[in-house]
Design an enzyme around this catalytic site. Structure first.
Site, short mmCIF file in Angstrom:
data_model
loop_
_atom_site.label_atom_id
_atom_site.label_comp_id
_atom_site.label_asym_id
_atom_site.label_seq_id
_atom_site.Cartn_x
_atom_site.Cartn_y
_atom_site.Cartn_z
N GLY A 62 -11.74 3.61 0.75
CA GLY A 62 -12.53 4.56 1.53
C GLY A 62 -13.67 3.93 2.31
O GLY A 62 -14.62 4.62 2.68
N ASP A 89 0.87 -1.17 0.00
CA ASP A 89 0.00 0.00 0.00
C ASP A 89 0.91 1.23 0.00
O ASP A 89 2.12 1.14 0.21
CB ASP A 89 -0.96 -0.04 1.20
CG ASP A 89 -2.22 0.81 0.96
OD1 ASP A 89 -2.25 1.56 -0.02
OD2 ASP A 89 -3.16 0.72 1.78
N ASP A 92 -3.63 7.16 -3.78
CA ASP A 92 -5.00 7.58 -4.09
C ASP A 92 -5.53 8.53 -3.01
O ASP A 92 -4.91 8.68 -1.95
CB ASP A 92 -5.91 6.35 -4.22
CG ASP A 92 -5.83 5.43 -3.01
OD1 ASP A 92 -4.72 5.16 -2.54
OD2 ASP A 92 -6.88 4.99 -2.51
N1 GUN Z 1 -6.48 1.11 3.15
C1 GUN Z 1 -7.75 1.20 3.60
N2 GUN Z 1 -8.48 2.00 2.78
C2 GUN Z 1 -7.67 2.41 1.79
C3 GUN Z 1 -7.86 3.26 0.65
O1 GUN Z 1 -8.93 3.79 0.37
N3 GUN Z 1 -6.75 3.44 -0.14
C4 GUN Z 1 -5.54 2.87 0.14
N4 GUN Z 1 -4.51 3.08 -0.69
N5 GUN Z 1 -5.35 2.09 1.22
C5 GUN Z 1 -6.40 1.86 2.02
#
Ligand code: GUN
Length: 367
Positions: free
Chosen positions: A198, A96, A131
């Protein structure tokens, strides 16, 4: 190793029931059978050993490139030896970007393109753009801006995405036209992996009815050859519903978060350790402790034991979900689970309003 371009993810389908599907996708470090979960690993804090997690059936995991990049020691090791060596796992690893940190703690210090490039440099199997997290209480304008800026950020790394697996999150808060728009944008882009983003606040507040709307509107406007991931959606209570609506992948930090708070995951909900009198016979802790002994363990040992139980509960539920899809009884399973929590019942009734749409896929998808 093969060129990353040879390993762009596409779903290979094995069984289907409505929008639910059992499939497999390849990454540069091996394949993932879906539906499946990526446990969240914090590179700084190891609660369970990778060996233990592999024995439970872990095929893939997710970690945070932002945390790695911010620590000089982790960054150097990751750039020199690769992410897989840093984590100690040679299977598929997704990273992430720091979006969630920026949502929780405010702005993060890195920019989108170099965030993605860093993930490529450390050989992540699926890299995530920076994002814009759209929250359920966003105004329409804010959510629309999040969708548009997330699109710009994907376009900014389009050249990278032609040759690597980029995850392009679907945003849009609780506005269904925005979710549909975002799903179409990401599907038409070179992103090969589509998380629904989100949604953590909705999951935490058991707002499962709204989640049903979001998942189905995202899914039906997505390219079905790209896996759909529900960011943060790894609670065993809701996973079968999400899969019924077409979610292929989950991630979860909850197995550790709940363990820290002395909470235990069960297929139908969460219980406080203090309330538990008998451990379930399926728990991996059953042979080691009784409930009283578990409660009297020291904090760290107890956290590790509960994290093991919690992750096991998640894998057990996923096994049941896959089996249900194979026997084409996932609908019945979801219906029976709906009775275990009022929010699940609300969500189930919401699903019924979409049954016409879902049934269309049942006909198309017969084994
Ligand atoms: N982890 C939990 N929600 C999100 C999200 O909306 N975007 C990203 N990149 N990681 C997340």
């Amino acid at each position: 190793m093969k060129d990353l371009a040879d390993e762009k993810i596409t779903m290979e389908l094995l069984h289907r029931e409505g929008l639910a599907r059992i499939g497999r996708f390849q990454t540069p470090h091996g394949y993932v059978d879906t539906p499946n979960i990526m446990p969240v690993i914090n590179p700084n804090i190891r609660t369970l050993s990778i060996e233990k997690m592999k024995r439970m059936g872990m095929q893939c995991l997710i970690t945070n490139s932002y945390i790695i990049r911010r620590s000089p020691e982790l960054r150097e090791k990751a750039l020199k030896d690769g992410l897989h060596s840093l984590v100690g796992f040679d299977g598929p690893i997704m990273t992430d970007s720091g979006t969630f940190q920026s949502y929780v703690y405010g702005d993060v210090e890195f920019k989108n393109r170099d965030t993605v490039q860093f993930q490529i440099d450390i050989k992540s199997d699926i890299s995530t753009i920076l994002d814009i997290f759209s929250t359920p209480d966003n105004t329409y304008e804010e959510a629309e801006n999040a969708v548009n800026e997330t699109k710009n950020r994907l376009m900014e790394v389009q050249d990278i995405a032609e040759h690597a697996n980029i995850s392009g999150p679907i945003q849009g808060s609780i506005y269904m036209d925005l979710r549909r728009k975002s799903a179409r944008i990401m599907s038409d882009s070179p992103a090969s992996y589509l998380p629904i983003g989100g949604v953590v606040p909705l999951l935490e507040q058991y707002r499962y009815g709204e989640l049903v709307d979001i998942i189905i509107n995202s899914k039906l406007n997505s390219d079905f050859s790209k896996p759909i991931h529900l960011f943060g959606g790894g609670h065993p209570m809701f996973m079968s519903m999400a899969v019924l609506l077409g979610v292929d992948m989950f991630d979860s930090a909850s197995y550790v978060k709940y363990a820290k708070d002395d909470r235990m995951l069960f297929p139908e909900g969460t219980r406080d350790l203090s309330e538990i009198v008998e451990l379930p016979i399926w728990s991996p802790l059953y042979d080691k402790y009784n409930a009283r002994e578990l409660k009297s363990l020291g904090k760290e040992e107890r956290k590790e034991a509960l994290a093991e139980h919690n992750l096991f509960a998640i894998y057990m539920e996923l096994g049941e979900i896959r089996e249900r899809i194979r026997e084409q009884t996932l609908w019945q399973y979801v219906e029976s689970k709906a009775r275990s929590h009022p929010s699940l019942m609300v969500a189930f009734k919401k699903i019924l309003t979409y049954s016409g749409k879902i049934e269309r896929y049942t006909e198309l998808y017969r084994k």
